[in-house]
Design an enzyme around this catalytic site. Structure first.
Site, mmCIF file in Angstrom:
data_model
loop_
_atom_site.group_PDB
_atom_site.id
_atom_site.type_symbol
_atom_site.label_atom_id
_atom_site.label_comp_id
_atom_site.label_asym_id
_atom_site.label_seq_id
_atom_site.Cartn_x
_atom_site.Cartn_y
_atom_site.Cartn_z
ATOM 1 C CE LYS A 130 -3.721 -9.328 -0.179
ATOM 2 N NZ LYS A 130 -3.291 -9.326 1.239
ATOM 3 C CD GLU B 60 -5.358 -12.245 3.022
ATOM 4 O OE1 GLU B 60 -4.589 -11.295 2.835
ATOM 5 O OE2 GLU B 60 -6.515 -12.292 2.566
ATOM 6 C CE LYS C 144 -3.900 -2.222 2.323
ATOM 7 N NZ LYS C 144 -4.768 -2.246 3.533
ATOM 8 C CG ASP D 92 -6.610 -10.155 6.254
ATOM 9 O OD1 ASP D 92 -5.895 -9.186 6.552
ATOM 10 O OD2 ASP D 92 -7.633 -10.050 5.546
#
Length: 294
Positions: free
Chosen positions: A166, A200, A134, A222
């Site tokens: 993910k 994830e 990010k 997560d």
């Protein structure tokens, strides 16, 4: 920790072109061509320095006759009011580079300062603070450097650097008993042996199937609650590194670290950062034989 000139110069040149595509018309019409200036960069609040070479590069790329003397090194802490750098040279070049140098430096110092606060918050727990993808498009190299200056570690630099499955990958990888484990083993077979694999999960139930594939070096938990993080760490039992992610703040990061996770990825380090307040103030023109203001 140092950035290479090949990483800095293209970004600085692009920023200078964006800010003055046809020159700085104010300085060119107001300031004599042979005028000199000197300026002092000072902190208006405490923080951690990151991007000193980027700041200096903005001035030398605007005019190679400008001299920049850095007084604080990347990774060092500074106090409010402390001098950070001295700049001296042709006035038009100093004025042209001022905002670009400050924009880069203020943002990078903000990232380094926020990172240092998170790193200090987890001291003694064994957990490491990392960044995420990010980042500001095209500025990832600078922002990752700032995280390192703050004492944090870098996650993968790009989609090409490491395997990281993910939730959206897993949703498309297949459903049904054993489908996830089979998909992960298939991916392992198509990857070079040196590639690290991270997966994830968003529920405790997914952990055992990921472990059964026998290929994950890191499992990311997560948006888990603190209790589920502790349970997840116990289930994994050292068979993979455990990364916590999602909703991490400076107020919660130590509690997360105390659950026993190995890594805590914090998107806010680069995604929600506040640029630090730094100021560059002109101090007049130096004598011909005088360097930057002391």
């Amino acid at each position: 920790m140092a950035l290479g000139h090949h990483e800095i110069i293209p970004l600085v040149d692009a920023a200078l072109r964006e800010d003055a595509p046809e020159g700085d018309i104010t300085s060119m019409s107001l300031i004599p061509e042979d005028a000199s200036a000197r300026a002092l960069l000072a902190a208006r609040e405490p923080g951690v320095l990151a991007g000193g070479e980027v700041f200096a590069c903005a001035f030398t790329r605007a005019d190679p006759r400008i001299d920049v003397r850095l007084l604080v090194r990347d990774g060092e802490e500074f106090a409010s009011g402390q001098p950070l750098a001295e700049v001296a040279g042709p006035a038009r070049g100093v004025l042209r580079a001022e905002r670009i140098g400050l924009n880069f430096l203020q943002r990078m110092c903000g990232i380094a300062t926020a990172t240092r606060a998170h790193v200090r918050a987890v001291e003694g727990t064994g957990a490491r603070i990392t960044d995420t993808r990010k980042t500001t498009p095209l500025l990832r190299t600078l922002e990752r450097h700032a995280v390192r200056c703050g004492g944090g570690q870098n996650h993968r630099a790009s989609l090409s650097q490491a395997f990281m499955a993910k939730d959206n990958h897993l949703a498309l990888a297949g459903a049904g008993p054993g489908a996830l484990a089979a998909a992960l083993r298939g991916a392992r077979g198509r990857l070079p042996h040196t590639v690290h694999m991270e997966v994830e999960v968003d529920s405790l139930e997914q952990i055992e199937e990921v472990l059964s594939a026998g290929v994950a070096g890191t499992i990311m938990l997560d948006n888990f609650s603190l209790e589920d993080l502790r349970r997840g760490v116990a289930i994994i039992g050292g068979r993979a590194l455990v990364e916590a992610s999602g909703g991490v703040t400076l107020e919660t990061v130590r509690e997360i670290a105390l659950t026993g996770v190995d890594l805590i990825s914090v998107g806010a380090l680069t995604h929600h950062v506040r640029s630090l307040d730094l100021g560059l103030d002109m101090a007049g023109a130096p004598d011909a034989d005088e360097g930057p203001a002391r």
